[in-house]
Design a protein around this motif. Structure first.
Motif, short mmCIF file in Angstrom:
data_model
loop_
_atom_site.label_atom_id
_atom_site.label_comp_id
_atom_site.label_asym_id
_atom_site.label_seq_id
_atom_site.Cartn_x
_atom_site.Cartn_y
_atom_site.Cartn_z
N UNK A 147 38.57 33.94 33.95
CA UNK A 147 38.61 35.01 34.94
C UNK A 147 38.11 36.32 34.35
N UNK A 149 36.15 36.80 31.79
CA UNK A 149 34.69 36.73 31.58
C UNK A 149 33.96 36.95 32.89
N UNK A 150 34.49 36.34 33.95
CA UNK A 150 33.84 36.47 35.25
C UNK A 150 33.87 37.92 35.73
N UNK A 151 35.04 38.56 35.52
CA UNK A 151 35.15 39.97 35.92
C UNK A 151 34.14 40.81 35.15
N UNK A 153 31.27 39.86 33.82
CA UNK A 153 29.91 39.61 34.28
C UNK A 153 29.66 40.29 35.61
N UNK A 154 30.63 40.17 36.53
CA UNK A 154 30.45 40.78 37.84
C UNK A 154 30.32 42.29 37.72
N UNK A 155 31.14 42.90 36.86
CA UNK A 155 31.06 44.35 36.72
C UNK A 155 29.73 44.79 36.15
N UNK A 156 29.19 43.97 35.25
CA UNK A 156 27.90 44.35 34.66
C UNK A 156 26.80 44.32 35.70
N UNK A 157 26.87 43.37 36.63
CA UNK A 157 25.76 43.17 37.53
C UNK A 157 25.96 43.80 38.90
N UNK B 1 28.30 30.44 32.91
CA UNK B 1 28.29 31.09 31.61
C UNK B 1 27.40 30.35 30.63
N UNK B 57 23.51 34.58 37.84
CA UNK B 57 24.61 35.55 37.82
C UNK B 57 24.78 36.21 39.17
N UNK B 61 28.21 36.02 41.89
CA UNK B 61 28.96 37.11 42.49
C UNK B 61 28.73 37.18 43.98
N UNK B 67 33.40 40.21 45.80
CA UNK B 67 32.56 40.57 44.66
C UNK B 67 33.26 40.61 43.34
N UNK B 68 34.54 40.37 43.30
CA UNK B 68 35.19 40.46 41.99
C UNK B 68 35.36 39.06 41.40
N UNK B 69 36.32 38.31 41.89
CA UNK B 69 36.46 36.95 41.35
C UNK B 69 36.72 35.99 42.50
#
Lengths: 274, 346
Positions: A147, A149-151, A153-157, B1, B57, B61, B67-69
């Motif tokens: 989770x 890691x996913x957060x 990645x999402x924040x970066x993009x 990933x 990626x 998202x 958009x978060x998880x």
């Protein structure tokens, strides 16, 4: 240093720095002005704790709340989530490991916020606030790492479209998922704990988010309680607060165990509203 | 990933892996010319790789509505779900009132107390009450009773089920059609058939049955309550390594939390008491240590208040701490006032 000397210094260092490195070198003055302008304090909603912390939870830092059972840790998390969204700082993500996220309790906190509003406005305000608090259950450390890691990645993009951005990440409680894997003969658990810690700090720093985690207590020497997760975890949160039961039903005392800016040992009383 | 999931040709993939690029984030900020130089491939191929990375990626998202998880739910949606949720009545109105309606589903509740206070009685009562049909205000679900001590008595369950049915028919005396169809279901034998019973004789069996529960609950989707009576018994005597015990129990409780959330059922754990030396005196606390006390969502302590049995909510995220008296009668767990009502009518 003169500008030319600075550029010379930077260019000499550049070959040693990997080309993927995104974070630029900053001087102390730049860091200070960034801190003053961008690193706001997010309110927890509990006066005593906010006053003790100098305003609230700091963006870019990891704050840990430790306390014995039923001392108010989850209540502090729920209250922070409510107040942060109410003041329009952004979205809140609540990672829950013990099914303690109570929407009913959040609605109680929201109702206490603006008691003088008329009924229709209260309802729309309730919906707006609660639609900006996201909750996800996590039941083991691998899911937590995934989770996070996913957060990241999402924040970066994500391009900020003017909508809400994540500003507070709560993990209640991080010790429930870490404690079953550490200890024993295998050192894998300690590595995973360190990974979680590093990830939380990186998410906090790179995306200007306040991270709030809760930890429980275990028995130490002479029957006293000490925070769980051991010595290695001690260095990970920037700020550690100890909660203890107070005299009344909703009262408690906070003590600063560790802080980056102020002396530890200061205490404050707080009251959780009904 | 993972690079291995990217839609690119195998030769380029093996070159990426041999150069040390294993995750998508390591490729996220490289220029195409640098990548082409690193992998010794043509510039167009490097551009293809980076495009595949960015597609993966962004599609990840894009699938999440917020958009978060994936899987995160807003508190507003959870509130409406929670308001429609029914709770399991304990049989005692005062206790139900302080619990906010009864035992909550999707939560793990721990009930502890001294021997003889009525823990097993409460367990059996809940196993019966969860089966009350929806038309009569219950959940209409079944129960799983995991017995570690051998204290479950089928005759007592029969008595409690009888008492429960008697009280329901008393409370809802109407003879309308929908009630008539449910009345056939209100047979004691149906209630007993709705309790799935497991007898556990060691801690390994206890761990095994909790691991097996996921499969069992997938097959029996109408189970709404899992009771473990008691969760302490096998962990108190056989364990030498207390640190390992804490770890095992921590893992156990996380699994139970996951089951309760996934299958939308209530988990009730019955616990024993032990003495603890705090603040210079010996006090009674629940067994299994300090770490275990953090593993449940709610905790109720049953204790004696003079000659009265009392239930005290020690820990709950949604209701304040409060106390309520209850009785253990021939018909099961009842409140103090219900007996008086009966006396007045007579």
């Amino acid at each position: 240093m003169m500008d030319t000397e600075k550029e010379d210094f930077k260019s000499r260092l550049a070959p040693d720095v990997t080309p993927n490195r995104q974070l630029p070198w900053l001087t102390g003055i730049e860091l200070l002005s960034d801190t003053n302008q961008n690193k706001h304090f997010l309110p927890t909603g509990l006066e005593g704790i906010d006053a003790l912390l100098g305003g609230g939870l700091r963006q870019g830092q990891v704050t840990e709340i430790v306390g014995p059972s039923s001392s108010g840790k989850t209540q502090v998390c729920l209250s922070s989530a409510t107040h942060v969204v109410d003041r329009n700082f952004g979205m809140v993500l609540y990672l829950d490991t013990s099914n303690s996220f109570s929407p009913f309790r959040i609605s109680c906190f929201v109702n206490q916020l603006h008691p003088s509003l008329p009924k229709e406005l209260k309802e729309t305000s309730l919906q707006t606030i609660m639609s900006n608090i996201y909750c996800q259950s996590v039941f083991d450390i691998f899911a937590l790492l995934d989770l996070l890691h996913h957060v990241e990645t999402t924040l970066k993009h994500t391009v900020k479209l003017g909508g809400s951005k994540l500003c507070l990440l709560i993990v209640d409680s991080v010790s429930s998922v870490i404690a079953p894997v550490i200890g024993g003969k295998n050192s894998q658990g300690w590595c995973m704990m360190a990974s979680v810690g590093v990830l939380l700090k990186r998410i906090a720093y790179e995306h200007n988010i306040a991270v709030l985690v809760t930890n429980h207590m275990v028995g130490g020497e002479n029957g006293t309680l000490k925070p769980a997760l051991g010595e290695s975890w001690k260095g990970i949160p920037h700020i550690r607060l100890l909660l203890s039961h107070g005299t009344g039903n909703n009262r408690g005392t906070t003590t600063v165990l560790k802080h980056t800016l102020m002396a530890s040992g200061r205490t404050a009383n707080f009251v959780i509203g009904n | 990933m993972e690079i291995s999931n990217l839609p690119i040709s195998p030769s380029i993939r093996s070159k990426l892996l041999s150069k040390g690029y294993t995750s998508l984030s390591s490729l996220s900020s490289i220029s195409p010319s640098f990548l082409a130089q690193e992998l010794s491939v043509k510039l167009e191929e490097a551009v293809e790789v980076l495009r595949a990375v960015s597609d993966t990626t962004t599609s990840k998202s894009a699938h999440t509505p917020n958009g978060i998880i994936p899987g995160a739910v807003t508190a507003w949606d959870m509130l409406s779900e929670e308001q429609m949720q029914r709770h399991i009545s304990t049989g005692c109105e005062d206790l139900d009132a302080i619990l906010g309606g009864g035992i909550h589903c999707k939560e793990v509740t721990e009930v502890g107390g001294v021997p003889g206070i009525g823990k097993t009685q409460l367990g059996i009562q809940l196993a019966v009450n969860v089966q009350i049909p929806v038309e009569y205000g219950g959940l209409g679900g079944k129960a799983v009773y995991i017995d570690t001590e051998g204290s479950f008595m089928a005759e007592r369950a029969y008595q409690i089920a009888e008492g429960c049915i008697y009280d329901i028919l008393d409370k809802f005396p109407s003879n309308s059609r929908e009630f008539l169809s449910c009345k056939e279901r209100l047979q004691v034998n149906n209630f007993l058939a709705g309790i799935f019973y497991f007898r556990i004789c060691s801690y390994t069996e206890q761990i095994a049955v909790i691991n097996y529960l996921e499969n069992f609950l997938t097959e029996h989707g109408d189970v709404k309550l899992v009771i473990i009576d008691s969760v302490t018994f096998h962990f108190r005597q056989d364990f030498d390594d207390l640190a390992q015990r804490t770890r095992v129990l921590g893992g156990l409780s996380l699994r139970l939390m996951k089951l309760s959330k996934m299958f939308n059922l209530a988990v009730v754990l019955l616990n024993q008491v032990t003495t603890k030396f705090t603040d210079g005196s010996f006090q009674l606390t629940l067994a299994l240590g300090d770490s275990w006390s953090h593993s449940c969502t709610n905790r109720i302590i049953l204790h004696w208040n003079g000659n009265e049995r009392c239930a005290y909510i020690e820990k709950s995220p949604s209701v304040p701490s409060a106390s309520a008296p209850y009785l253990v009668t021939g018909k099961g767990i009842r409140g103090i006032n219900s007996n008086f009502k009966r006396a007045r009518i007579m």
